[in-house]
Design a protein around this motif. Structure first.
Motif, short mmCIF file in Angstrom:
data_model
loop_
_atom_site.label_atom_id
_atom_site.label_comp_id
_atom_site.label_asym_id
_atom_site.label_seq_id
_atom_site.Cartn_x
_atom_site.Cartn_y
_atom_site.Cartn_z
N THR A 45 43.64 45.45 38.21
CA THR A 45 44.44 46.02 39.31
C THR A 45 43.53 46.68 40.34
O THR A 45 43.74 46.53 41.54
CB THR A 45 45.46 47.03 38.76
OG1 THR A 45 46.26 46.38 37.77
CG2 THR A 45 46.36 47.57 39.85
N ASP A 46 42.51 47.41 39.86
CA ASP A 46 41.57 48.04 40.78
C ASP A 46 40.83 47.01 41.63
O ASP A 46 40.64 47.20 42.84
CB ASP A 46 40.56 48.91 40.02
CG ASP A 46 41.19 50.17 39.44
OD1 ASP A 46 42.32 50.52 39.84
OD2 ASP A 46 40.55 50.80 38.57
N ALA A 50 41.13 46.55 45.65
CA ALA A 50 39.90 46.62 46.45
C ALA A 50 39.77 45.41 47.37
O ALA A 50 38.85 45.35 48.19
CB ALA A 50 38.69 46.71 45.53
N GLY A 51 40.68 44.43 47.24
CA GLY A 51 40.67 43.30 48.16
C GLY A 51 40.33 41.96 47.54
O GLY A 51 40.32 40.95 48.23
N LEU A 52 40.02 41.93 46.28
CA LEU A 52 39.70 40.67 45.61
C LEU A 52 41.00 39.94 45.29
O LEU A 52 41.80 40.40 44.48
CB LEU A 52 38.89 40.93 44.33
CG LEU A 52 38.36 39.70 43.60
CD1 LEU A 52 37.40 38.92 44.49
CD2 LEU A 52 37.66 40.10 42.32
N ARG A 53 41.25 38.83 45.98
CA ARG A 53 42.51 38.09 45.79
C ARG A 53 42.30 36.78 45.04
O ARG A 53 43.06 36.43 44.16
CB ARG A 53 43.16 37.78 47.16
CG ARG A 53 43.56 39.01 47.94
CD ARG A 53 44.76 39.68 47.27
NE ARG A 53 45.32 40.75 48.05
CZ ARG A 53 45.07 42.03 47.84
NH1 ARG A 53 44.26 42.40 46.89
NH2 ARG A 53 45.64 42.96 48.58
N THR A 54 41.27 36.04 45.42
CA THR A 54 40.99 34.75 44.78
C THR A 54 39.52 34.74 44.38
O THR A 54 38.66 34.29 45.14
CB THR A 54 41.28 33.59 45.75
OG1 THR A 54 42.57 33.77 46.31
CG2 THR A 54 41.21 32.25 45.06
N PRO A 55 39.22 35.22 43.18
CA PRO A 55 37.81 35.27 42.77
C PRO A 55 37.25 33.86 42.53
O PRO A 55 37.96 32.95 42.11
CB PRO A 55 37.84 36.07 41.46
CG PRO A 55 39.24 36.03 41.00
CD PRO A 55 40.11 35.77 42.18
N PHE A 82 45.14 36.79 38.37
CA PHE A 82 45.05 36.92 39.82
C PHE A 82 46.09 36.05 40.52
O PHE A 82 46.72 36.47 41.49
CB PHE A 82 43.63 36.58 40.32
CG PHE A 82 42.70 37.76 40.26
CD1 PHE A 82 42.67 38.71 41.27
CD2 PHE A 82 41.85 37.94 39.18
CE1 PHE A 82 41.82 39.80 41.22
CE2 PHE A 82 41.00 39.02 39.12
CZ PHE A 82 40.99 39.96 40.13
N GLN A 83 46.29 34.84 40.03
CA GLN A 83 47.31 33.96 40.61
C GLN A 83 48.70 34.59 40.52
O GLN A 83 49.44 34.64 41.50
CB GLN A 83 47.32 32.62 39.86
CG GLN A 83 46.80 31.49 40.66
CD GLN A 83 47.07 30.15 39.98
OE1 GLN A 83 47.59 30.07 38.88
NE2 GLN A 83 46.70 29.09 40.67
N ASN A 84 49.05 35.06 39.33
CA ASN A 84 50.37 35.66 39.12
C ASN A 84 50.54 36.94 39.93
O ASN A 84 51.62 37.20 40.49
CB ASN A 84 50.60 35.97 37.64
CG ASN A 84 50.73 34.71 36.82
OD1 ASN A 84 51.07 33.65 37.33
ND2 ASN A 84 50.43 34.81 35.53
N HIS A 85 49.49 37.75 40.00
CA HIS A 85 49.58 39.01 40.73
C HIS A 85 49.79 38.76 42.22
O HIS A 85 50.57 39.46 42.87
CB HIS A 85 48.32 39.86 40.48
CG HIS A 85 48.56 41.32 40.62
ND1 HIS A 85 49.34 42.05 39.76
CD2 HIS A 85 48.14 42.20 41.57
CE1 HIS A 85 49.38 43.31 40.15
NE2 HIS A 85 48.66 43.42 41.25
#
Length: 180
Positions: A45-46, A50-55, A82-85
Motif C-alpha cells: 500500500t505504501d 508513493a506512485g508505483l502503479r505498474t511495477p 497491483f493490478q487488483n489495487h
C-alpha cells in the motif's frame, strides 16, 4: 535496516516465527490462495501511495524478495496485487464521480423547484376550463349534429386567431422528476 525501492525500509521488528508464516502466522493447513500478512499489505500500500502503479518485472522481483521476509509470497502475487489495487481505485473514482453527478442533478432539481415557487400564478384553479378532446371520434364530421359542427368550427377559428399576436396565459410547467 535494508533500503528498498522508492526509499522504503523493511525493519526486522514485528516478524512472527520463521518468516511470519504464509497464512498470517497461523502455521495451519496449506491454502491455494496467497493470504498476505498485514506487514506485506502495508508495504504494498505504501508503494502504491508513493506512485508505483505498474511495477516492472525487476521491481516485482525485488518487492517479492523483500516481502518474503514477512511471509510466503511469489512474484505473481505482487503483480496481481497491483493490478487488483489499480482496478479497485478506478472503481472507487467512478463511484465517487457517479455520486457527484447524482448530487448535482438533485441540486439542479431543487433549484428549479424553488424558482417555481416564486413564479406568480396568473390562472386560478377555479377559472380553468377543462375540455376533453375526442382523439378518436366515433362519428365522422358529416354524422355530427349541426350545433356540434358549429362548436367544432368555432373552436378551430378561435385557436387559429390565437396564433396572431395574442398572448395566452398558460399554467406553469412542472419540471420536477417524479422518481426522485
Amino acid at each position: 535496516m535494508e533500503e528498498g525501492m522508492s526509499g522504503f525500509y523493511i525493519k526486522a521488528a514485528g516478524v512472527r516465527g520463521s518468516h511470519g508464516g504464509g497464512n498470517g502466522g497461523s502455521g495451519g493447513t496449506k491454502c491455494g490462495r496467497w493470504n498476505p500478512t498485514a506487514e506485506q499489505v502495508k508495504v504494498l500500500t505504501d508503494l502504491f501511495r508513493a506512485g508505483l502503479r505498474t511495477p516492472s518485472t525487476d521491481q516485482i522481483q525485488k518487492i517479492s524478495t523483500q516481502l518474503s521476509f514477512y511471509g510466503k509470497i511469489e512474484s505473481k502475487n505482487v503483480f496481481y496485487w497491483f493490478q487488483n489495487h489499480k482496478a479497485r481505485e478506478r472503481q472507487k473514482r467512478r463511484k465517487v464521480s457517479v455520486d457527484d453527478q447524482m448530487k448535482e442533478a438533485i441540486r439542479s432539481e431543487e433549484k428549479i423547484s424553488s424558482v417555481k415557487h416564486f413564479i406568480p400564478h396568473h390562472v386560478v384553479e377555479s377559472e380553468r376550463v377543462m375540455e376533453t378532446l375526442q382523439l378518436f371520434p366515433l362519428k365522422s364530421f358529416d354524422e355530427l349534429a349541426e350545433p356540434e359542427k358549429l362548436r367544432l368550427h368555432a373552436t378551430e377559428c378561435r385557436d387559429y386567431a390565437h396564433g396572431f399576436g395574442t398572448t395566452m396565459d398558460h399554467p406553469t410547467l412542472d419540471l420536477r422528476l417524479s422518481f426522485l
